[in-house]
Design an enzyme around this catalytic site. Sequence first.
Site, PDB file in Angstrom:
ATOM      1  N   HIS A 143      -2.047  -9.185  11.022  1.00  0.00           N
ATOM      2  CA  HIS A 143      -2.020  -9.925  12.033  1.00  0.00           C
ATOM      3  C   HIS A 143      -2.832 -10.554  11.740  1.00  0.00           C
ATOM      4  CE1 HIS A 143       2.273  -8.021  12.900  1.00  0.00           C
ATOM      5  NE2 HIS A 143       1.448  -6.901  12.924  1.00  0.00           N
ATOM      6  N   ASP A 156     -11.173  -3.000  -4.365  1.00  0.00           N
ATOM      7  CA  ASP A 156     -11.699  -3.313  -5.275  1.00  0.00           C
ATOM      8  C   ASP A 156     -13.170  -3.629  -4.210  1.00  0.00           C
ATOM      9  OD1 ASP A 156     -10.603  -2.568  -7.781  1.00  0.00           O
ATOM     10  OD2 ASP A 156      -9.726  -4.529  -8.108  1.00  0.00           O
ATOM     11  N   GLU A 198       5.805   3.657  11.967  1.00  0.00           N
ATOM     12  CA  GLU A 198       6.895   2.749  13.327  1.00  0.00           C
ATOM     13  C   GLU A 198       7.746   2.373  13.987  1.00  0.00           C
ATOM     14  OE1 GLU A 198       3.167  -0.470  12.350  1.00  0.00           O
ATOM     15  OE2 GLU A 198       3.579  -0.860  10.982  1.00  0.00           O
ATOM     16  N   ASP A 241       4.911  -1.576  17.050  1.00  0.00           N
ATOM     17  CA  ASP A 241       6.207  -1.674  16.980  1.00  0.00           C
ATOM     18  C   ASP A 241       7.023  -0.429  17.063  1.00  0.00           C
ATOM     19  OD1 ASP A 241       5.608  -3.544  15.275  1.00  0.00           O
ATOM     20  OD2 ASP A 241       4.897  -3.044  14.420  1.00  0.00           O
ATOM     21  N   ARG A 295      -6.310  -2.447   6.525  1.00  0.00           N
ATOM     22  CA  ARG A 295      -5.165  -2.659   6.610  1.00  0.00           C
ATOM     23  C   ARG A 295      -4.798  -3.466   6.585  1.00  0.00           C
ATOM     24  NH1 ARG A 295      -0.915  -2.358  11.935  1.00  0.00           N
ATOM     25  NH2 ARG A 295      -2.569  -4.506  12.788  1.00  0.00           N
TER      26      ARG A 295
END
Length: 253
Positions: A48, A87, A151, A177, A73
């Site tokens: 987000h 990575d 969620e 959510d 995330r």
Amino acid sequence: MDLPRNAFKAALAAGRRQIGLWCTIPDPAVIEMHAGAGLDWIVIDTEHTPLDAERVMPLLQAASAYPVSACVRPGANDSTEIKKLMDAGAQTVIVPYVQSGAEAEAAVAAMHYPPRGMRGVGGATRSSGFGRIPGYVSRAGAEICAIVQVETVAGLDALDDILAVPDLDGVFIGPADLSTSMGHPDDLTAPPVRAAILDATRRIRAAGKAPGILSHDRGMLADAEAAGALFLAVGVDLVLLREAVAAARTARG
């Protein structure tokens, strides 16, 4: 140069509570400030926010001087995106919106090299110390912490299948959510939502996985911890800033 130890993964495995913060302000100085605040973990959120792997790496570097675990995330359960974030140096990845055992398996596979998973091998990435960590590809899995977010109602219905996935370290229950999925938008602690979160938390812990949650509601956090939650995010940095500014303005009349 040796493989960095994932203190967050070790703490969850030992059943030690970890207090964290959700980070959505994409600035290295802000991340550095959070990293030095005495938290156990922080989450750099790309779902987000406008962040991508290129902009995440300086944030991980900003946090690296402090005794805090920097988790990331991704924007989605996407193996290419997860590979790029790992990575860049992420050892703990929290994959959003997982709704089935198959999706959880795909998320875990994206974090691990073959034969366990499908993460592609890069020769000189930050995660491997730019190629200086001996045996990185064969050793990396020991310090990878794989977490998925449940969620939705569908995710709760599939929780047993998700918990059965090997090498899954934890499950984070996403209140925002989930409340919307359950028909309670904008009410993250509606009684049915609260009950579902606490029930899922107990089931996750009983399955030997680490449950996690984010909430600005101190009562909700206390109840979740009592139900077995091990990693608790006490807020979102942008929301905390917004509330502090509003409180400061109100205090002046």
